[in-house]
Design an enzyme around this catalytic site. Structure first.
Site, PDB file in Angstrom:
ATOM      1  N   LYS A  74       0.847  -1.198   0.000  1.00  0.00           N
ATOM      2  CA  LYS A  74       0.000   0.000   0.000  1.00  0.00           C
ATOM      3  C   LYS A  74       0.882   1.247   0.000  1.00  0.00           C
ATOM      4  O   LYS A  74       1.885   1.316   0.714  1.00  0.00           O
ATOM      5  CB  LYS A  74      -0.900  -0.021   1.242  1.00  0.00           C
ATOM      6  CG  LYS A  74      -1.934   1.103   1.303  1.00  0.00           C
ATOM      7  CD  LYS A  74      -2.830   0.924   2.525  1.00  0.00           C
ATOM      8  CE  LYS A  74      -3.890   2.013   2.625  1.00  0.00           C
ATOM      9  NZ  LYS A  74      -4.762   1.822   3.809  1.00  0.00           N
ATOM     10  N   SER A 149      -9.696   1.875   3.025  1.00  0.00           N
ATOM     11  CA  SER A 149      -8.869   2.653   2.117  1.00  0.00           C
ATOM     12  C   SER A 149      -7.893   1.808   1.304  1.00  0.00           C
ATOM     13  O   SER A 149      -7.332   2.275   0.320  1.00  0.00           O
ATOM     14  CB  SER A 149      -8.084   3.701   2.902  1.00  0.00           C
ATOM     15  OG  SER A 149      -7.171   3.082   3.823  1.00  0.00           O
ATOM     16  N   SER A 173      -9.855  -0.519   7.203  1.00  0.00           N
ATOM     17  CA  SER A 173      -9.296  -0.340   5.864  1.00  0.00           C
ATOM     18  C   SER A 173      -8.585  -1.550   5.291  1.00  0.00           C
ATOM     19  O   SER A 173      -8.193  -1.533   4.126  1.00  0.00           O
ATOM     20  CB  SER A 173      -8.339   0.858   5.845  1.00  0.00           C
ATOM     21  OG  SER A 173      -9.059   2.062   5.953  1.00  0.00           O
TER      22      SER A 173
END
Length: 486
Positions: A74, A149, A173
């Site tokens: 990420k 997210s 997330s």
């Protein structure tokens, strides 16, 4: 295939690390035009690392456990010499001079960085729609969001663009996009995994964890990234157990608590509810005892979160002032004007909204009424969990009230978007480990996620129960549709 299967093929010489890397790079090239899971694909570095691993294997060297396994990261985890943007114009050109602890441990274990994945800007969102560089799409239906997210990390694993990935979880997330994309997503105990090198959103809530196609792979990745780190003052010094060994422990006799408030929550899709209850019945068939438990303040977690998280974000994001690093507006006549313009132009609407909420909650005259009160409610949420774990060994809930929604469905209603994290936030409030794994599909063929929660540092039990359910239910063997591209 998962980590163990690929490792076996690599060790037997059935595939080389370079060939495995090229396979995943080809997959990325085939589907990225639709999915946009990645912000940057590190093909040159990946091939060079794969070649080094192949050479070491040919020389008879002993190799670490992840040697040759392509992984995605990420893009809010710092990678030395590789852009880390947090999907924000504010950090569009930021190249960290250091490596985060978790990624450093992955590379030491032989993992291959195949790219940095898309996310909601500064991890603030539940759909990846707030990314300054465009949204990612769900491999099961490109007209729907992959969650957020960490949507890019989840979509990349689901679509076979990497073997596994890392994300971060502040209010769900990791778990919510895992549910939307039909993969496994694990949020460890707060402090179990170092946050050093994770770009901060809400420091008392953020935690790094893995996405994978199986619980066994999640256990392997946690084994590598968990453990003490003196660079992170919140990182626990507790010994790291053998997570993979814990998977085989029997579950017969364990008490599984069905959280009453979750199954009565407003907006819970009936198909999600029935699928999760069927998963509970499967655990009962394996010898677990089902017990209804109450966590009276469970559904208060979301209101508490949206005071605490924006307050911490307001403080953390104050460092982006256009002076030291990051975006700087060139259209300003004074330092104050330059700072104001840089923040207005560099941050997106959702980030600005949360900064304003947090700044208000921390302002003189309101901090006691809002922030202090929210921290008191947070303590009560933790006490509810403590009471529940006095009666049961693991808690069971849906991961998300719904399956993946369409793009733009909540564009005009931020509160509706926030409710996507209704069932995941409480575990963050209490710092507890939690996992999401697939438990079925809705009538449209979209995955449904099951959430399991255990007490502090009880990841072995969490993984144990999840693994036994996964092996018995074999949900992905019955999937109604294939992922995006054959």
């Amino acid at each position: 295939m998962g980590i163990a299967e690929w490792r076996g093929r690599l060790e037997r010489g059935e595939v080389s690390a370079r060939e495995l890397t090229d396979q995943h790079l080809a997959r990325i090239e085939a589907v990225e035009g639709t999915l946009h899971s990645f912000l940057e694909v590190t093909a040159e570095r990946a091939r060079a690392d794969a070649d080094r691993i192949d050479a070491a294997r040919a020389a008879g060297e002993s190799l670490p456990p992840l040697a040759g396994i392509p992984l995605a990261i990420k893009d809010n985890l710092c990678t030395k010499g590789i852009r880390t943007t947090c999907s924000s114009r504010m950090l569009e050109h930021f190249v960290p001079p250091y490596e985060s602890t978790v990624t450093e441990r992955l590379w030491q274990a032989g993992g291959i960085l195949i790219g940095k994945t898309n996310l909601d800007e500064f991890a603030m969102g539940s759909s990846t729609e707030t990314s300054a560089f465009g949204p990612s799409r769900n491999p099961w239906d490109p007209e729907r969001v992959p969650g957020g997210s960490s949507g890019g990390s989840a979509a990349a694993v689901a679509a076979g663009e990497c073997v596994a990935s890392l994300g971060s979880d502040t209010g769900g997330s990791i778990r919510q996009p895992a549910a939307f994309c039909g993969v496994v997503g694990l949020k460890p105990t707060y402090g179990r995994v170092s946050r050093w090198g994770l770009v901060a959103f809400a420091s008392s809530l953020d935690q790094v964890g893995p996405f994978s196609t199986s619980v066994a792979d999640a256990a392997e990745l946690l084994q590598v990234i968990a453990g003490e780190d003196r660079r992170d003052g919140t990182c626990l010094r507790a010994p790291v157990p053998d997570y993979s060994a814990a998977l085989q422990a029997p579950v017969k006799g364990l008490r599984v608590g069905l959280v009453k408030e979750c199954f009565e929550a407003d907006g819970l899709d009936p198909q999600v509810k029935s699928s999760v209850l069927a998963a509970a019945a499967q655990l009962e068939a394996l010898g677990c005892e089902l017990v209804e438990v109450s966590c009276p303040r469970f559904n208060d977690g979301i209101a508490t979160y949206y005071v605490i998280a924006p307050s911490e974000a307001s403080a953390n994001l104050a460092r982006y002032d256009g002076v030291k690093y990051g975006y700087r507006s060139e259209q300003a006549g004074s330092l104050a004007e330059m700072t104001a313009r840089s923040r207005a132009e560099g941050f997106g609407d959702e980030v600005q909204r949360r900064i304003l909420i947090g700044t208000y909650a921390l302002s003189a005259g309101y901090v006691d009424a809002y922030y202090k009160k929210a921290q008191q409610v947070r303590t009560l949420i933790r006490r509810d969990f403590d009471a529940a774990f006095g009666a049961v060994d693991v808690l069971l809930t849906p991961t998300s009230p719904t399956t993946a929604f369409r793009f733009g469905a909540h564009a005009e209603d931020p509160l509706a978007m926030y409710l996507a994290d209704l069932l995941t936030i409480p575990a963050n409030m209490a710092g507890l480990p939690a996992i999401s794994l697939p438990c079925g599909f809705d009538d449209g063929g979209l995955p449904i996620g099951l959430q399991l929660i255990t007490g502090v540092l009880e990841e072995p039990r969490l993984l144990q129960v999840a693994h036994h359910y996964e092996q018995a239910a074999r949900v992905m063997d019955t999937r109604p549709t294939a992922a995006l591209v054959p």
